[in-house]
Design an enzyme around this catalytic site. Sequence first.
Site, PDB file in Angstrom:
ATOM      1  N   ASP A  65       0.841  -1.202   0.000  1.00 10.37           N
ATOM      2  CA  ASP A  65       0.000   0.000   0.000  1.00 10.37           C
ATOM      3  C   ASP A  65       0.877   1.253   0.000  1.00 10.37           C
ATOM      4  O   ASP A  65       0.648   2.192  -0.770  1.00 10.37           O
ATOM      5  CB  ASP A  65      -0.928  -0.011   1.218  1.00 10.37           C
ATOM      6  CG  ASP A  65      -1.837   1.202   1.261  1.00 10.37           C
ATOM      7  OD1 ASP A  65      -2.659   1.353   0.342  1.00 10.37           O
ATOM      8  OD2 ASP A  65      -1.734   2.008   2.210  1.00 10.37           O
ATOM      9  N   LYS A 116       1.561   4.076  -3.117  1.00  7.73           N
ATOM     10  CA  LYS A 116       1.468   5.525  -2.919  1.00  7.73           C
ATOM     11  C   LYS A 116       2.756   6.213  -3.355  1.00  7.73           C
ATOM     12  O   LYS A 116       2.725   7.265  -4.016  1.00  7.73           O
ATOM     13  CB  LYS A 116       1.175   5.823  -1.445  1.00  7.73           C
ATOM     14  CG  LYS A 116      -0.204   5.374  -0.993  1.00  7.73           C
ATOM     15  CD  LYS A 116      -0.395   5.561   0.504  1.00  7.73           C
ATOM     16  CE  LYS A 116      -1.781   5.097   0.935  1.00  7.73           C
ATOM     17  NZ  LYS A 116      -2.006   5.223   2.391  1.00  7.73           N
TER      18      LYS A 116
END
Length: 377
Positions: free
Chosen positions: A233, A237
């Site tokens: 995750d 990003k």
Amino acid sequence: MKKVEKTDKSMMCFKKIKKANIFLVGIGNIGTCLLNQIKEQQKNLFKKHNLQLRVTGIADIDKFLITQEGIELKNWEKLFGKSGQKKDIDFFINKMINLKLENSVFVDCTASDEIAGKYETILKKGVSIATPNKKANSQSFDYYRRLKKLASRNGVKFFYETNVGAGLPVIGPLQNLILAGDEIYKIQGVFSGTLSYIFNNFSKQKKFSQIVFEAYKNGYTEPDPRDDLNGMDVARKLLILGREIGLKMELKDIRVESLLSNQCKRAKNLDEFFEQLKKSDAKFHQKITQAQKNQKTLRYIGELKNGKAKVYLKEVGGDHPCFNLKDSDNIIAFCSKYYKTNPMVVKGPGAGREVTAAGVFADIIKVIKEPLKNKAI
């Protein structure tokens, strides 16, 4: 009298109602919260800003509901529950496209690779997209670039502010810096509200698995917490930010330190995952004990410097900008040509259903209020 008539007509044009037809996929934590926020703000937006938001379609993993007149939001759960239309994402998208409604906005509140793979078709057909789903922008660089080009060429919007900082303004300000001619040299910070929450609450007195489960129940994690704990995750990003500043990066280019054991990775379901995670409690207890002995704390850091990116667990002391965080705070620092000695810092809640839904809501509003400004890559 003629002058009055002319003035009245101009006033009518000035007060022209702007409409948006929303097609929402995903009614989990964020999607449900978004529907509630729209319901609460519908009258206010119409009264004060002449904006009419109409939820025309809703879909989850099992079925969908579409009605051209709009779904009554105070009864949406009951109406959706009675829907006999089994979900077929292609059928849902085709029906949305064929309706050809003014300012149609496809809102993807899932973490689905499959749905992210449909964005190209949606943008080609003149439908805007607002999404917290990072999967599209973290697929291949070519796919990321095609989506940007398609949005520009077809006069629609592709907004994904919530891809990086939930409700925090990260993507927009970064895009504005680039448009103003800035050059970003380094990006560093805590990018995961989930992992910020976990390590802010983790201590020698609490078990690591207990804190992770608490974060999951409070809606701070991805639908599968392994998507947070494996570091992907944060990597996605960091990848998105790298691409936004002009780097031709792929996910495989980022060095990632996972927080998961192989047994956790292989767990068949969430119940089994949480059982396996308990076996890692001793290892993390040792890490936090050592950090506190050194008068430091643990932070899961993302860093992009000189075109190289890494994600890793680090002990930080009181002089480190990531030390003083609380709850689910994110902190992202940009060092650039314009911000050489004093980085531009964005800090605040980086997880949670309410702030993420509010960020998606803001993107929906921008679809119908802002002129197209981003040029294709």
